[in-house]
Design a protein around this motif. Sequence first.
Motif, short mmCIF file in Angstrom:
data_model
loop_
_atom_site.label_atom_id
_atom_site.label_comp_id
_atom_site.label_asym_id
_atom_site.label_seq_id
_atom_site.Cartn_x
_atom_site.Cartn_y
_atom_site.Cartn_z
N CYS A 98 53.25 38.32 44.07
CA CYS A 98 52.04 38.30 44.87
C CYS A 98 51.18 37.08 44.56
O CYS A 98 51.18 36.57 43.43
CB CYS A 98 51.19 39.55 44.59
SG CYS A 98 52.04 41.12 44.80
N SER A 99 50.43 36.65 45.56
CA SER A 99 49.38 35.68 45.37
C SER A 99 48.07 36.42 45.14
O SER A 99 47.82 37.47 45.74
CB SER A 99 49.26 34.78 46.60
OG SER A 99 48.21 33.84 46.44
N VAL A 100 47.24 35.87 44.27
CA VAL A 100 45.96 36.50 43.92
C VAL A 100 44.82 35.56 44.35
O VAL A 100 44.71 34.46 43.82
CB VAL A 100 45.86 36.74 42.39
CG1 VAL A 100 44.56 37.46 42.06
CG2 VAL A 100 47.06 37.52 41.89
N PRO A 101 43.98 35.97 45.29
CA PRO A 101 42.81 35.15 45.61
C PRO A 101 41.97 34.91 44.37
O PRO A 101 41.79 35.82 43.55
CB PRO A 101 42.05 35.99 46.64
CG PRO A 101 43.08 36.91 47.23
CD PRO A 101 44.03 37.20 46.11
N PHE A 102 41.46 33.70 44.21
CA PHE A 102 40.63 33.44 43.03
C PHE A 102 39.34 34.23 43.07
O PHE A 102 38.76 34.53 42.04
CB PHE A 102 40.35 31.95 42.87
CG PHE A 102 39.29 31.39 43.78
CD1 PHE A 102 37.96 31.37 43.41
CD2 PHE A 102 39.64 30.86 45.02
CE1 PHE A 102 36.98 30.86 44.24
CE2 PHE A 102 38.67 30.33 45.85
CZ PHE A 102 37.34 30.33 45.48
N ASN A 103 38.87 34.59 44.29
CA ASN A 103 37.70 35.47 44.37
C ASN A 103 38.13 36.89 44.01
O ASN A 103 39.06 37.41 44.59
CB ASN A 103 37.12 35.57 45.80
CG ASN A 103 37.39 34.40 46.70
OD1 ASN A 103 38.32 34.43 47.47
ND2 ASN A 103 36.57 33.39 46.60
N ILE A 104 37.45 37.50 43.06
CA ILE A 104 37.67 38.91 42.76
C ILE A 104 36.78 39.73 43.68
O ILE A 104 35.58 39.46 43.78
CB ILE A 104 37.37 39.21 41.30
CG1 ILE A 104 38.25 38.35 40.39
CG2 ILE A 104 37.59 40.70 40.99
CD1 ILE A 104 37.86 38.39 38.93
#
Length: 403
Positions: A98-104
């Motif tokens: 998966c890719s994880v957006p840097f915004n949490i």
Amino acid sequence: MADNRVVVYKGPGEVAVESIDYPKLELPQDVVSGLGIKRAAPHAVILKLVTSNICGSDQHMVRGRTTAPVGQTLGHEITGEIVEIGDDVLFHEVGDICSVPFNIACGRCRMCNEGKTGICLNVNPARAGAAYGYVDMGGWLGGQAEYVMVPFADFNLLKFPDRDQALEKILDLTMLSDIFPTGYHGAYTAGVTTGSTVYVAGAGPVGLAAAYSAQLLGASTVIVGDMNADRLKQAASFGCETADLSSGDALADIIDDILGEPVVDAAVDAVGFEARGHGRDAAEQPATVLNDIMDVARAGASLGIPGLYVTGDPGAVDDAAKQGQIGVRLGLGWAKSHTFVTGQCPVKQYNRQLMNLILADKAHIAEAVNAKTISLDEAPAGYAAFDQGAATKYVIDPHGMVS
């Protein structure tokens, strides 16, 4: 027990790889105590890092240009394989890449419901918005590591549909966590469309991603400005015109030579608060780029500003800039009826569509930003080379999964 390693800020100009505990399915104490929410995070997953990239935003901290404390863990550009899953995660499985957006983002607050995931209200008690491994962003551990915890996984994770295909294209896909959506956001919010003429300030990775994105959006001419010859050469490698600002020539005159007029339809600031004036030996002038793009953007234009600006800069050139107050010619922008779009890119607005372009072989962002793979132990050397102006996007491969 230390079963994980992560890149850590050790003071201005210095990072190191240190051992820390293996992550747990728990929220950071800062978030728990500040927002009064439960620490247990059954909505989270643990990722084994496939790739984690060095970002220009990280460099601001490492240069000592933020209020980041010594010991701050680093890394917000995260792509990983799920190795542990919380009981409340419904739509992801162990083994997913998966890719994880840097915004949490929590996926539950007003901002998330409006698609403004860069300013989620439930992940940082200090202000709206959070990120992994970044100062004043909620105390979340950094992702330039072997393993990392990702909260609210069903909302935050972008699963790649085919594992083998994902690993084959991983150097492109790793850019989905930040710089590809951020560059695209800069171009899109600047109003780039079919036939637009575009100026992008800065030929670092975000600037190159913005320039590449402007081409995807149909720009007729993209001009990239910088003082680093190698980075300008990289911009030219995929069809951009270039403006060498080390020459000291007026930007409007350079643009006039290229386009036959001194203005563009859209402009992007991909530099941020450490901007310098024009000329080879120019000193730091933090408002230079913002004033430049107002100057060369035609009346009624939009200005995309993905470049980072901060509220605290201990290394700034004057007391005002130390508090984020810089000499922007706002009257010029007002007189020209410009639209300014600032802030964190809401990655989830773009990452799925950009993933589809990559998987369909329609976008080759890794080539555009000159991606280079390094090991986790090589991260300090990567930071040093990037700080010296290398025309390279460094991709950390902690487990040797990148072919």
